[in-house]
Scaffold this active site. Structure first.
Site, PDB file in Angstrom:
ATOM      1  N   GLU A  17       3.620 -62.116  30.974  1.00 50.48           N
ATOM      2  CA  GLU A  17       3.373 -61.975  32.201  1.00 50.48           C
ATOM      3  C   GLU A  17       3.227 -60.411  32.464  1.00 50.48           C
ATOM      4  O   GLU A  17       4.165 -59.559  32.043  1.00 50.48           O
ATOM      5  CB  GLU A  17       4.253 -62.188  33.621  1.00 50.48           C
ATOM      6  CG  GLU A  17       3.941 -62.148  34.941  1.00 50.48           C
ATOM      7  CD  GLU A  17       4.900 -62.770  35.784  1.00 50.48           C
ATOM      8  OE1 GLU A  17       5.935 -63.461  35.327  1.00 50.48           O
ATOM      9  OE2 GLU A  17       4.388 -62.784  37.054  1.00 50.48           O
ATOM     10  N   GLU A  44       6.503 -54.623  33.417  1.00 49.63           N
ATOM     11  CA  GLU A  44       6.246 -54.298  34.800  1.00 49.63           C
ATOM     12  C   GLU A  44       6.750 -52.766  34.891  1.00 49.63           C
ATOM     13  O   GLU A  44       7.609 -52.285  34.038  1.00 49.63           O
ATOM     14  CB  GLU A  44       7.722 -54.848  35.473  1.00 49.63           C
ATOM     15  CG  GLU A  44       7.850 -54.609  37.114  1.00 49.63           C
ATOM     16  CD  GLU A  44       6.624 -54.450  37.803  1.00 49.63           C
ATOM     17  OE1 GLU A  44       5.984 -55.347  38.160  1.00 49.63           O
ATOM     18  OE2 GLU A  44       6.533 -53.465  38.289  1.00 49.63           O
ATOM     19  N   ASP A  94       4.050 -49.512  31.317  1.00 42.72           N
ATOM     20  CA  ASP A  94       2.320 -49.828  31.556  1.00 42.72           C
ATOM     21  C   ASP A  94       1.923 -50.819  30.484  1.00 42.72           C
ATOM     22  O   ASP A  94       1.637 -50.432  29.659  1.00 42.72           O
ATOM     23  CB  ASP A  94       1.616 -48.529  31.610  1.00 42.72           C
ATOM     24  CG  ASP A  94       0.150 -48.754  31.983  1.00 42.72           C
ATOM     25  OD1 ASP A  94      -0.468 -49.592  31.864  1.00 42.72           O
ATOM     26  OD2 ASP A  94      -0.412 -47.674  32.610  1.00 42.72           O
ATOM     27  N   ASP A 123      -2.483 -55.288  41.912  1.00 46.77           N
ATOM     28  CA  ASP A 123      -3.210 -54.348  42.864  1.00 46.77           C
ATOM     29  C   ASP A 123      -4.585 -54.258  42.456  1.00 46.77           C
ATOM     30  O   ASP A 123      -4.776 -53.838  41.415  1.00 46.77           O
ATOM     31  CB  ASP A 123      -2.576 -53.030  42.895  1.00 46.77           C
ATOM     32  CG  ASP A 123      -0.799 -53.148  42.849  1.00 46.77           C
ATOM     33  OD1 ASP A 123      -0.402 -53.649  43.661  1.00 46.77           O
ATOM     34  OD2 ASP A 123      -0.208 -52.642  41.846  1.00 46.77           O
ATOM     35  N   LYS A 135     -10.373 -47.833  44.872  1.00 50.57           N
ATOM     36  CA  LYS A 135     -10.928 -46.141  44.756  1.00 50.57           C
ATOM     37  C   LYS A 135     -11.165 -46.077  43.392  1.00 50.57           C
ATOM     38  O   LYS A 135     -10.627 -46.436  42.408  1.00 50.57           O
ATOM     39  CB  LYS A 135      -9.858 -45.252  45.008  1.00 50.57           C
ATOM     40  CG  LYS A 135      -9.397 -45.300  46.469  1.00 50.57           C
ATOM     41  CD  LYS A 135      -8.453 -43.983  46.765  1.00 50.57           C
ATOM     42  CE  LYS A 135      -8.293 -44.134  48.398  1.00 50.57           C
ATOM     43  NZ  LYS A 135      -7.027 -43.404  48.453  1.00 50.57           N
TER      44      LYS A 135
HETATM   45  C1  SAM Z   1       1.282 -56.819  44.155  1.00 45.41           C
HETATM   46  S1  SAM Z   1       2.466 -56.968  43.066  1.00 45.41           S
HETATM   47  C2  SAM Z   1       2.692 -58.498  42.510  1.00 45.41           C
HETATM   48  C3  SAM Z   1       4.040 -59.242  42.003  1.00 45.41           C
HETATM   49  C4  SAM Z   1       4.098 -60.329  41.492  1.00 45.41           C
HETATM   50  N1  SAM Z   1       3.384 -60.622  40.540  1.00 45.41           N
HETATM   51  C5  SAM Z   1       3.807 -61.336  42.826  1.00 45.41           C
HETATM   52  O1  SAM Z   1       3.023 -62.180  42.603  1.00 45.41           O
HETATM   53  O2  SAM Z   1       4.828 -61.327  43.736  1.00 45.41           O
HETATM   54  C6  SAM Z   1       1.811 -55.970  41.447  1.00 45.41           C
HETATM   55  C7  SAM Z   1       2.925 -55.732  40.615  1.00 45.41           C
HETATM   56  O3  SAM Z   1       2.298 -55.218  39.273  1.00 45.41           O
HETATM   57  C8  SAM Z   1       3.201 -54.071  38.758  1.00 45.41           C
HETATM   58  N2  SAM Z   1       2.004 -53.239  38.007  1.00 45.41           N
HETATM   59  C9  SAM Z   1       0.804 -52.910  38.284  1.00 45.41           C
HETATM   60  N3  SAM Z   1       0.331 -52.009  37.166  1.00 45.41           N
HETATM   61  C10 SAM Z   1       0.988 -52.470  36.145  1.00 45.41           C
HETATM   62  C11 SAM Z   1       0.927 -52.061  34.829  1.00 45.41           C
HETATM   63  N4  SAM Z   1      -0.109 -51.000  34.316  1.00 45.41           N
HETATM   64  N5  SAM Z   1       1.775 -52.655  33.954  1.00 45.41           N
HETATM   65  C12 SAM Z   1       2.792 -53.222  34.271  1.00 45.41           C
HETATM   66  N6  SAM Z   1       3.131 -53.677  35.792  1.00 45.41           N
HETATM   67  C13 SAM Z   1       2.251 -53.375  36.524  1.00 45.41           C
HETATM   68  C14 SAM Z   1       3.637 -53.423  39.956  1.00 45.41           C
HETATM   69  O4  SAM Z   1       4.501 -52.487  39.810  1.00 45.41           O
HETATM   70  C15 SAM Z   1       4.095 -54.592  40.836  1.00 45.41           C
HETATM   71  O5  SAM Z   1       5.183 -54.909  40.720  1.00 45.41           O
END
Ligand code: SAM
Length: 230
Positions: free
Chosen positions: A41, A66, A93, A116, A120
């Site tokens: 995940e 995460e 990342d 996310d 941009k």
């Molecule tokens: C909008 S939240 C959604 C969290 C969860 N999946 C939910 O549905 O409630 C997006 C999550 O992705 C993480 N995230 C963003 N870019 C990432 C990356 N390159 N690698 C790992 N995690 C990432 C963020 O820190 C955040 O916790």
């Protein structure tokens, strides 16, 4: 180092004596202490999906990546409380770690929920709807391995259909269509939307097998130890 330059992985946080990805390809069987289907995940946030999915499917092992340290610690703490031995949470990342963590064909499933959208242009390389990531997953997922994608942004759902289909994934709902079956396990954000009624767009893609030829992936100029956000 701290903040955006913090190291991605604190060895102390790696459960079960799992190897650092500097050693490329941790021995996941040794990490989990068994041989089981391995799922990933990306971006679990507060981790309701990860925790419930791992608890409800004790026959599989789940690795979460995460970027936010506090979220990683929260999920690890809850996994400990629930006695879940089939869940490992790594801080970093995902785009940088993926090629170091999983050999080709080693994953049975990928979950990307409410990533996310990064509209941009200068942030586009952070998107999870991205041909490079999709091609990478064609290689890392075993044939028949599935991608479970969910978003609350309609345009992002359409973009996902385009990108994952164009990179050769089979859309389990049929070409250009969203997956309409309700999910068995809800993510943290999805639980909120169940109460507020906000629509969720889901897609499910299946890997037909590894892509032909070499992966032509661009260099990011970043090291796997980068964490851009705390
Ligand atoms: C909008 S939240 C959604 C969290 C969860 N999946 C939910 O549905 O409630 C997006 C999550 O992705 C993480 N995230 C963003 N870019 C990432 C990356 N390159 N690698 C790992 N995690 C990432 C963020 O820190 C955040 O916790």
């Amino acid at each position: 180092m701290a903040g955006k330059d913090a190291r991605a992985l604190d060895p102390a946080s790696l459960a079960h004596g799992c190897a650092l990805p500097s050693e490329v390809f941790p021995d996941w069987k040794a990490c989990f202490g068994r041989s089981a289907p391995l799922e990933l995940e990306i971006g679990p946030g507060h981790g309701h999906f990860a925790l419930d999915h791992a608890a409800g499917n004790p026959f599989l092992d789940l690795v979460c990546i995460e970027t936010r340290r506090v979220d990683c610690e929260l999920i690890r703490e809850r996994a400990r409380e629930r006695g879940l031995a089939n869940l490992i949470v790594l801080q970093g990342d995902a785009k940088l770690l993926l090629p170091r963590l999983f050999p080709p064909g080693s994953l049975s499933g990928l979950h990307v929920q409410f990533p996310d959208p990064w509209w941009k242009r200068r942030h586009r390389k952070r998107r999870m709807v991205d041909a490079e990531l999709a091609l990478r997953m064609r290689t890392l997922l075993r044939p028949g391995g599935a991608v479970d994608f969910r978003t609350d942004v309609p345009a992002y759902a359409q973009a996902a259909l385009g990108v994952w289909e164009e990179t050769g994934f089979e859309n389990a709902a049929g070409k250009g269509k969203l997956w309409t079956d309700p999910p068995e396990v809800l993510s943290t954000r999805e639980r909120r939307y169940l109460v507020t009624g906000q629509p969720v767009f889901r897609a499910r893609f299946v890997n037909p097998g590894p892509p032909e030829g070499e992966l032509a992936l661009s260099a990011t100029g970043r090291d796997w130890t980068d964490v851009r956000r705390k």
